[in-house]
Design a protein around this motif. Structure first.
Motif, mmCIF file in Angstrom:
data_model
loop_
_atom_site.group_PDB
_atom_site.id
_atom_site.type_symbol
_atom_site.label_atom_id
_atom_site.label_comp_id
_atom_site.label_asym_id
_atom_site.label_seq_id
_atom_site.Cartn_x
_atom_site.Cartn_y
_atom_site.Cartn_z
ATOM 1 N N UNK A 408 0.814 -1.216 0.000
ATOM 2 C CA UNK A 408 0.000 0.000 0.000
ATOM 3 C C UNK A 408 0.848 1.266 0.000
ATOM 4 N N UNK A 409 1.916 1.268 0.772
ATOM 5 C CA UNK A 409 2.809 2.430 0.816
ATOM 6 C C UNK A 409 3.461 2.665 -0.535
ATOM 7 N N UNK A 410 3.886 1.579 -1.185
ATOM 8 C CA UNK A 410 4.558 1.712 -2.478
ATOM 9 C C UNK A 410 3.599 2.221 -3.552
ATOM 10 N N UNK A 411 2.365 1.739 -3.530
ATOM 11 C CA UNK A 411 1.385 2.213 -4.504
ATOM 12 C C UNK A 411 1.174 3.718 -4.358
ATOM 13 N N UNK A 412 1.030 4.186 -3.139
ATOM 14 C CA UNK A 412 0.808 5.611 -2.904
ATOM 15 C C UNK A 412 1.972 6.456 -3.420
ATOM 16 N N UNK A 413 3.177 5.976 -3.180
ATOM 17 C CA UNK A 413 4.363 6.707 -3.653
ATOM 18 C C UNK A 413 4.411 6.748 -5.183
ATOM 19 N N UNK A 523 8.312 4.589 -10.891
ATOM 20 C CA UNK A 523 8.684 3.922 -9.659
ATOM 21 C C UNK A 523 8.683 4.820 -8.435
ATOM 22 N N UNK A 524 9.478 4.434 -7.441
ATOM 23 C CA UNK A 524 9.464 5.077 -6.130
ATOM 24 C C UNK A 524 10.599 6.069 -5.924
ATOM 25 N N UNK A 525 11.398 6.316 -6.950
ATOM 26 C CA UNK A 525 12.491 7.256 -6.791
ATOM 27 C C UNK A 525 11.963 8.646 -6.423
ATOM 28 N N UNK A 526 12.845 9.543 -6.118
ATOM 29 C CA UNK A 526 12.417 10.908 -5.807
ATOM 30 C C UNK A 526 11.783 11.527 -7.051
ATOM 31 N N UNK A 527 10.653 12.166 -6.841
ATOM 32 C CA UNK A 527 9.912 12.757 -7.952
ATOM 33 C C UNK A 527 10.798 13.649 -8.817
ATOM 34 N N UNK A 528 11.584 14.504 -8.176
ATOM 35 C CA UNK A 528 12.412 15.437 -8.936
ATOM 36 C C UNK A 528 13.483 14.727 -9.762
#
Length: 546
Positions: A408-413, A523-528
């Protein structure tokens, strides 16, 4: 913990680079994807791994070679390995239909009866022996239905192979075990990983349960596990084939993942119909035909669709299903249990757990959830339970359970990152269209089933104004590139080139799948960091164009 900044890997390297059982392989340039489509030898020689239904893991090939060596098969004879007699039988039937004049033989390898119970349960395997003329048909079956043995399972069977005997009606194949039988194995699991499989069913049941207060919670009884996502789709397709030939039609609504129509179409329905646009007009026409007497058994669709991220009008489909007595089976792999609440509108939810449910790109799995309040519940559950066989290899199930603990945490990210990337791309002058659930015309259909805190998912597709820009963008994009989606790291691919290499013109004319579409699983990397990599690739493409 978030992955490090996305990066491009050398051609043929596993995605991620250190994972022996990766389900994705690096295809970092447009030409490398085209070379895969042409099966050029230079590329095949560089592949350390591949998506497991597209090509076989090295451990599977080693087991195949060991079987052929032990049986002393003549040159030109290959073997394919399956974990169950049912899968073997269906493959043989498929080959006999395609090649009725070719000799097809089957064998089984089994441990000594005094072996440990877990060895007796998981070491036996089935092999089908076939001539070269049948090879493409066997590969088609392996790819479309997903029934082949997994890499970890093959490794285990290889360890036990010297202690196993042959079970065959053909006396010419009789060979003794190669080594003295060992009595006790050294498994890394207990009781076929029953606890981990139960944990997975509990987790899926909890996540799939509707938010609606009047809706009955899903229990473990409504959840079935499979070794791969295509196994789940195929199991549903087979289970729902009716005895009544007048209603033996399956409809696939909307443009789905490439293998789904083949899987459904080859599952013994009298008729299989693809409504490729997934439009209101097609639903209107379907409704009119049913009002005139047409009967169908089941409608399959994706929510949202791959790769155009379009969402079907599930409440309307549900109303039609109740009125005209057919079932609705939806693949929610891209939508996820976290983002969408679709169970009240469908009879069955099918999910590829290989994707974001796992996230780590190192194990496969699939699930089916039956709506506990479906008017067809008893029929569906009985049919699935009758066909179901636990072939989910314990180590695969254990890794899946471990990977999915923070699903769930990964999906949100990933939701947040993908939305940011999609919105950024819509403002760029090189970009003609961005397919993302919040940006396509079908957004209202997505929003009507979106959970209160749900997002729009992790996948988007890009179409550029000029084809050459797509090629240059993809080649310059410094992130992992290859098949699959839902990875914890960002992963890109030119979708049509990969999925429809030999039918790109048809896919474009029939389904609107642009030849130069680039799909990105965010993926989950930093958005920027992700946006910076995308911006750098756009800049490089612009410079190249000038």
């Amino acid at each position: 913990m978030r992955p490090s900044s996305p990066h491009m890997l050398p051609v043929g390297a596993p995605n991620p680079p250190t994972e022996k059982h990766s389900v994705s392989v690096s295809l970092p340039t447009w030409e490398s994807v085209a070379a895969w489509g042409r099966r050029e030898q230079w590329l095949l020689d560089l592949l350390h791994t591949c998506y497991p239904r597209f090509e076989m893991h090295s451990s599977i090939r080693k087991l195949m070679n060991a079987v052929c060596a032990r049986l002393r098969t003549p040159e030109g004879i290959s073997c394919f390995i399956f974990p169950s007699a049912d899968a073997l039988s269906r493959c043989k039937s498929h080959l006999n239909t395609e090649h009725p004049d070719q000799p097809i033989q089957t064998v089984k390898f089994v441990p000594h009866q005094s072996a440990d119970k877990e060895v007796l349960r998981w070491a036996p395997f089935f092999a089908i022996l076939l001539p070269q003329q049948c090879l493409s048909s066997a590969k088609h079956f392996w790819k479309v239905f997903g029934d082949g043995i997994t890499g970890r399972h093959a490794e285990y069977c290889l360890e036990e192979f010297p202690f196993m005997k042959l079970d065959s009606e053909d006396a010419t194949f009789e060979t003794p075990a190669l080594c003295k039988q060992r009595i006790k194995g050294d498994q890394q699991w207990i009781d076929s990983a029953a606890a981990e499989k139960d944990s997975l069913r509990k987790q899926i049941a909890r996540l799939a349960t509707s938010d609606r207060p009047d809706f009955q919670p899903v229990t473990r009884r409504e959840v079935f596990l499979y070794p791969k996502g295509m196994c789940a789709i195929a199991a549903v397709a087979r289970a729902l084939v009716p005895a009544d030939l007048s209603r033996s039609e399956a409809v696939i609504y909307g443009w789905p993942y490439a293998e789904t129509p083949q899987c459904v179409g080859e599952s013994n329905y009298q008729r299989s119909t693809l409504l490729s646009a997934g439009s209101k007009q097609e639903l209107d026409e379907l409704e009119a035909s049913m009002a005139a007497g047409r009967r169908i058994q089941v409608l399959f669709c994706e929510f949202p669709s791959n790769p155009q991220l379009r969402s079907p009008d599930l409440p309307r489909i549900h109303a039609l299903a109740r009125k005209y007595d057919f079932m609705v089976a939806v693949d929610d792999t891209l939508g996820t249990f976290v983002n969408i609440d679709i169970l009240p509108y469908v009879d069955i939810v099918m999910t590829s757990l290989t994707k974001i449910f796992s996230g780590f790109c190192n194990v496969m799995g699939g699930s089916v959830v039956i709506n506990p309040q479906s008017t067809n519940y008893t029929t569906i559950h009985s049919a699935l339970a009758t066909l179901h066989e636990d072939t989910y290899f314990p180590l695969d199930a254990m890794i899946m359970a471990q990977n999915a603990s923070d699903f769930e945490t990964r999906v949100s990210r990933c939701n947040a990152n993908a939305l940011a990337v999609a919105n950024f791309l819509t403002t760029h002058p090189l970009v003609a269209r961005v397919y993302y659930p919040s940006l396509v015309p079908s957004r209202p259909y997505y929003d009507q089933v979106r959970r209160k805190d749900g997002g729009y998912g992790y996948l988007l597709s890009i179409v550029f104004h000029h084809p050459e820009i797509a090629v240059r963008f993809y080649d310059a994009l410094d992130m992992c590139k290859g098949p699959s989606v839902g990875t914890n790291f960002s992963l890109a691919i030119p979708y049509s080139l990969l999925a429809h290499f030999h039918e790109q013109d048809w896919a474009e004319s029939e389904g609107g799948i642009e030849k130069y579409m680039v799909r990105i699983s965010v993926g989950m990397e930093r958005e920027e960091d992700i946006i910076a990599r995308v911006q750098d690739a756009l800049t490089a493409a612009t410079v190249s164009l000038n």
